[in-house]
Design a protein around this motif. Structure first.
Motif, mmCIF file in Angstrom:
data_model
loop_
_atom_site.group_PDB
_atom_site.id
_atom_site.type_symbol
_atom_site.label_atom_id
_atom_site.label_comp_id
_atom_site.label_asym_id
_atom_site.label_seq_id
_atom_site.Cartn_x
_atom_site.Cartn_y
_atom_site.Cartn_z
ATOM 1 N N THR A 1 -4.085 9.870 -7.083
ATOM 2 C CA THR A 1 -3.355 8.814 -6.405
ATOM 3 C C THR A 1 -1.904 9.255 -6.272
ATOM 4 O O THR A 1 -1.413 10.027 -7.089
ATOM 5 C CB THR A 1 -3.426 7.469 -7.152
ATOM 6 N N ALA A 2 -1.240 8.770 -5.229
ATOM 7 C CA ALA A 2 0.196 9.043 -5.066
ATOM 8 C C ALA A 2 1.031 7.798 -5.324
ATOM 9 O O ALA A 2 2.252 7.835 -5.175
ATOM 10 C CB ALA A 2 0.472 9.569 -3.655
ATOM 11 N N TYR A 3 0.366 6.712 -5.727
ATOM 12 C CA TYR A 3 1.076 5.438 -5.848
ATOM 13 C C TYR A 3 2.239 5.518 -6.840
ATOM 14 O O TYR A 3 3.305 4.948 -6.626
ATOM 15 C CB TYR A 3 0.112 4.339 -6.271
ATOM 16 N N HIS A 4 2.054 6.227 -7.938
ATOM 17 C CA HIS A 4 3.086 6.325 -8.970
ATOM 18 C C HIS A 4 4.087 7.452 -8.703
ATOM 19 O O HIS A 4 4.970 7.695 -9.527
ATOM 20 C CB HIS A 4 2.434 6.545 -10.337
ATOM 21 N N TYR A 5 3.938 8.113 -7.562
ATOM 22 C CA TYR A 5 4.788 9.266 -7.246
ATOM 23 C C TYR A 5 5.397 9.071 -5.853
ATOM 24 O O TYR A 5 4.980 9.717 -4.886
ATOM 25 C CB TYR A 5 3.974 10.543 -7.302
ATOM 26 N N PRO A 6 6.371 8.182 -5.723
ATOM 27 C CA PRO A 6 6.898 7.833 -4.392
ATOM 28 C C PRO A 6 7.567 8.982 -3.663
ATOM 29 O O PRO A 6 7.715 8.925 -2.441
ATOM 30 C CB PRO A 6 7.889 6.705 -4.697
ATOM 31 N N ASP A 7 7.982 10.024 -4.389
ATOM 32 C CA ASP A 7 8.631 11.165 -3.749
ATOM 33 C C ASP A 7 7.656 12.271 -3.376
ATOM 34 O O ASP A 7 8.052 13.278 -2.781
ATOM 35 C CB ASP A 7 9.723 11.737 -4.666
ATOM 36 N N ASN A 8 6.381 12.093 -3.725
ATOM 37 C CA ASN A 8 5.384 13.105 -3.384
ATOM 38 C C ASN A 8 5.145 13.108 -1.879
ATOM 39 O O ASN A 8 4.995 12.043 -1.268
ATOM 40 C CB ASN A 8 4.074 12.816 -4.127
ATOM 41 N N PRO A 9 5.099 14.289 -1.241
ATOM 42 C CA PRO A 9 4.888 14.340 0.214
ATOM 43 C C PRO A 9 3.516 13.849 0.663
ATOM 44 O O PRO A 9 3.351 13.484 1.833
ATOM 45 C CB PRO A 9 5.058 15.829 0.553
ATOM 46 N N LEU A 10 2.529 13.837 -0.254
ATOM 47 C CA LEU A 10 1.151 13.505 0.129
ATOM 48 C C LEU A 10 0.827 12.085 -0.314
ATOM 49 O O LEU A 10 0.127 11.850 -1.295
ATOM 50 C CB LEU A 10 0.168 14.500 -0.489
ATOM 51 N N GLN A 11 1.359 11.114 0.423
ATOM 52 C CA GLN A 11 1.135 9.717 0.082
ATOM 53 C C GLN A 11 -0.266 9.268 0.521
ATOM 54 O O GLN A 11 -0.954 9.930 1.272
ATOM 55 C CB GLN A 11 2.204 8.855 0.730
ATOM 56 N N LYS A 12 -0.663 8.087 0.021
ATOM 57 C CA LYS A 12 -1.955 7.462 0.331
ATOM 58 C C LYS A 12 -3.140 8.341 -0.060
ATOM 59 O O LYS A 12 -4.232 8.213 0.519
ATOM 60 C CB LYS A 12 -2.063 7.119 1.826
ATOM 61 N N SER A 13 -2.980 9.223 -1.004
ATOM 62 C CA SER A 13 -4.054 10.161 -1.345
ATOM 63 C C SER A 13 -5.257 9.426 -1.914
ATOM 64 O O SER A 13 -5.143 8.612 -2.831
ATOM 65 C CB SER A 13 -3.545 11.196 -2.346
ATOM 66 N N GLY A 14 -6.421 9.711 -1.342
ATOM 67 C CA GLY A 14 -7.659 9.091 -1.786
ATOM 68 C C GLY A 14 -8.805 9.502 -0.893
ATOM 69 O O GLY A 14 -8.675 10.384 -0.050
ATOM 70 N N HIS A 15 -9.956 8.866 -1.058
ATOM 71 C CA HIS A 15 -11.178 9.053 -0.254
ATOM 72 C C HIS A 15 -11.525 10.535 -0.057
ATOM 73 O O HIS A 15 -10.997 11.195 0.830
ATOM 74 C CB HIS A 15 -11.050 8.398 1.108
ATOM 75 N N GLY A 16 -12.450 11.019 -0.870
ATOM 76 C CA GLY A 16 -12.871 12.410 -0.733
ATOM 77 C C GLY A 16 -14.088 12.705 -1.589
ATOM 78 O O GLY A 16 -14.709 11.807 -2.170
ATOM 79 N N ASN A 17 -14.435 13.987 -1.659
ATOM 80 C CA ASN A 17 -15.546 14.406 -2.510
ATOM 81 C C ASN A 17 -15.314 15.831 -2.978
ATOM 82 O O ASN A 17 -14.342 16.491 -2.579
ATOM 83 C CB ASN A 17 -16.885 14.255 -1.782
ATOM 84 N N LEU A 18 -16.216 16.294 -3.862
ATOM 85 C CA LEU A 18 -16.061 17.597 -4.509
ATOM 86 C C LEU A 18 -16.977 18.631 -3.873
ATOM 87 O O LEU A 18 -18.037 18.317 -3.336
ATOM 88 C CB LEU A 18 -16.398 17.489 -5.994
ATOM 89 N N VAL A 19 -16.547 19.896 -3.990
ATOM 90 C CA VAL A 19 -17.362 21.023 -3.566
ATOM 91 C C VAL A 19 -17.117 22.180 -4.521
ATOM 92 O O VAL A 19 -16.004 22.343 -5.047
ATOM 93 C CB VAL A 19 -17.040 21.440 -2.111
ATOM 94 N N GLN A 20 -18.162 22.979 -4.764
ATOM 95 C CA GLN A 20 -18.052 24.145 -5.628
ATOM 96 C C GLN A 20 -18.071 25.409 -4.782
ATOM 97 O O GLN A 20 -18.867 25.545 -3.849
ATOM 98 C CB GLN A 20 -19.200 24.177 -6.639
ATOM 99 N N SER A 21 -17.177 26.331 -5.086
ATOM 100 C CA SER A 21 -17.089 27.593 -4.351
ATOM 101 C C SER A 21 -18.191 28.542 -4.801
ATOM 102 O O SER A 21 -18.815 28.344 -5.855
ATOM 103 C CB SER A 21 -15.728 28.235 -4.578
ATOM 104 N N PRO A 22 -18.446 29.608 -4.042
ATOM 105 C CA PRO A 22 -19.447 30.600 -4.476
ATOM 106 C C PRO A 22 -19.113 31.246 -5.805
ATOM 107 O O PRO A 22 -20.005 31.728 -6.504
ATOM 108 C CB PRO A 22 -19.433 31.628 -3.334
#
Length: 532
Positions: A236-257
């Motif tokens: 989440t970026a809610y607690h980090y107002p100076d972070n360039p990547l706001q509204k961070s959420g909604h996603g899933n995981l992937v494993q590399s080879p």
């Protein structure tokens, strides 16, 4: 190598990723924009190319009349049993208590091959995804929407699971409530996965604004109960107002080879003092480690990171940034490039590349406030610094026929630089019309740019730090500014009233309020990113 977030710039929200051998595939939401779901591929998580538009020829994809930011929501892409599986929502009505949606499934043996006719799944909620269990069974998980206006009722009433039957090609069990989400609320966009004997649910929470986040829960039993991660929220970026990547959420995981884990998620970058995000919600990437059986961001907190380490690439470029950011389209090919999108209905209903070969003919459609038959083709803003330019042949008979360039968010917010005809002088004119949350203005106040009928017309929109300057010319070399600088930051969900989930685009349009028989021929279109 290190790459910079976002990995796919311009509005590409609600990402869902999977991997097949050494190739990653990623799908994002497209809302009211046709042709619906776009799938991008990458070999290194840094360089992405559009490889499939699986819904482009599907008859059910008629989005005519749907409201802004309805349409295609949260496609979930997976690979199992030798084929790709795509689950997605079409939202038809989203205002008030009700969400009129339908959820579908389509499959293909190859990512860019023929996709099956979509199968209707359910309509109990949106953002479904498909889970492939170890025993071969498959399940659909989605939030269940409770429309009832009763005290203490929560619209997001929990995540429900239903088995999907491969032979009958339908859901065969009643929905089972398996998880109510965390106290953050608004649990949506769920993804189920299994690792080391545990079932995990990753879900978006906190709405789509500043509180956006991803929660993680797990259970030894597919049907629960699920316990919340002690490290939740995962991001989440809610607690980090100076972070360039706001509204961070909604996603899933992937494993590399090589066994490394990554999270894809949406984010927004704010510009200016008003903290607007005209580029919309973009796709970003984070490194994941597992601690005590729980996924965590590698650096140890839930703050999104701008710089991410990914495997070394054989590509010549070393920075992320998604699809090719510059466009120079001469309209000499039989189809438009993959970066082009249009509103609600197929391209062929509004354009032609063969009626006047070497030119893009756009037939005059509805106004830019219409949700039915706009003739607008566009590409996403991928920067707040770029130059858009075109040349067109257009001989309007009346002020009711227009064509030109537009920077557009949705029907409520846009800036249109167009050619029309002034009934007083009888001459063609270049004018500007703006829409600011439904307030239509003509800022030139009659001080148009005047053209002779024999003169070619060149139009430019110069965007600098999200400020837009409109220009026109007749020789393609010298351009005359029209009006003042316009605030392109307003082309963002923070400014637009009502539901606003997309991002700014720039494109070409033709409008005919008279006979519906007029058209404009565009010679070329250039989108070129510039320095700040």
């Amino acid at each position: 190598m290190k790459i910079q977030n976002p990995i796919i710039s311009g509005f590409h929200p609600d990402p869902c990723i999977c991997r097949v051998e050494d190739t990653y595939y990623l799908a994002t939401s497209t809302f009211e924009w046709y042709p619906g779901v776009e799938i991008l591929s990458s070999h290194d998580l840094a360089h992405w190319t559009i490889v499939s538009r699986p819904l482009i020829d599907k008859k059910h994809l008629n989005l005519r009349g749907i409201p802004d930011s309805a349409g295609i929501w949260a496609p979930a892409l997976s690979y199992s049993d030798g084929k790709f599986w795509l689950v997605y929502t079409i939202a038809y009505q989203i205002d008030g208590n009700y969400k009129d949606v339908k959820n579908y499934l389509t499959t293909s043996s190859t990512i860019n091959g023929e996709w099956s006719d979509p199968i209707f799944l359910n309509a109990s909620g949106f953002d479904p995804s498909l889970f492939h269990d170890d025993d071969g069974k498959k399940y659909i998980i989605n939030p269940r929407w409770d429309y009832r206006p009763l005290p203490s009722k929560t619209k997001f009433s929990g995540l429900v699971l239903q088995e999907y039957d491969l032979m009958d090609r339908k859901l065969i069990s009643e929905p089972v409530l398996i998880h109510k989400g965390s106290a953050v609320g608004g649990t949506e966009g769920p993804h189920l996965m299994k690792k080391d004997g545990w079932y995990y649910i990753l879900a978006a929470e906190g709405g789509t604004g500043r509180h956006h986040s991803i929660s993680v829960s797990r259970s030894k039993n597919l049907f629960g109960p699920y316990e919340l991660s002690p490290f939740s929220p995962l991001i989440t970026a809610y607690h980090y107002p100076d972070n360039p990547l706001q509204k961070s959420g909604h996603g899933n995981l992937v494993q590399s080879p090589t066994g490394d884990w990554y999270l894809v998620h949406l984010c927004s970058r704010y510009y200016g003092s008003g903290q607007f995000s005209p580029l919309g919600r973009e796709t970003a990437l984070q490194e994941i480690v597992w601690e005590y059986g729980w996924p965590r961001l590698r650096h140890g907190s839930n703050e999104p990171q701008v710089t991410v380490q990914v495997p070394e690439s054989s590509e010549t470029e070393t920075n992320g940034g998604g699809t090719t950011n510059n466009t120079y389209e001469t309209f000499e090919k039989p189809t438009l490039g993959a970066e082009w999108i249009t509103l609600r209905t197929p391209f062929e209903e509004k354009i032609s590349l063969i009626e006047n070969p070497g030119k893009l003919r756009i037939h005059g459609g509805d106004s830019l406030t219409s949700v039915f038959n706009q003739s607008l083709v566009a590409r996403r803003w991928q920067s707040v610094n770029f130059l858009a330019e075109t040349s067109l042949d257009f001989n309007p008979e009346t002020y009711q026929q227009l064509a030109g360039l537009v920077c557009y968010y949705n029907t409520k917010c846009w800036i249109f630089l167009g050619v029309s005809r002034d009934e007083h002088s009888g001459r063609r004119v270049v004018s500007i019309t703006t829409n600011d949350n439904g307030t239509i203005t003509e800022p030139l106040r009659g001080l148009y740019g005047y053209l002779n009928d024999s003169e070619p017309v060149f139009l430019q929109m110069n965007v600098q730090n999200a400020k837009i300057r409109c220009l026109y010319g007749t020789d393609g070399r010298s351009f005359t500014p029209l009006g003042e600088w316009f605030d392109g930051q307003k082309l963002s969900d923070q400014h637009v009233s009502g539901w606003a989930y997309t991002g700014a685009v720039v494109g070409l349009t033709a409008i005919d309020f008279d006979t519906k028989n007029s058209y404009a021929d565009f010679d070329y279109f250039q989108y070129k990113e510039t320095q700040k």
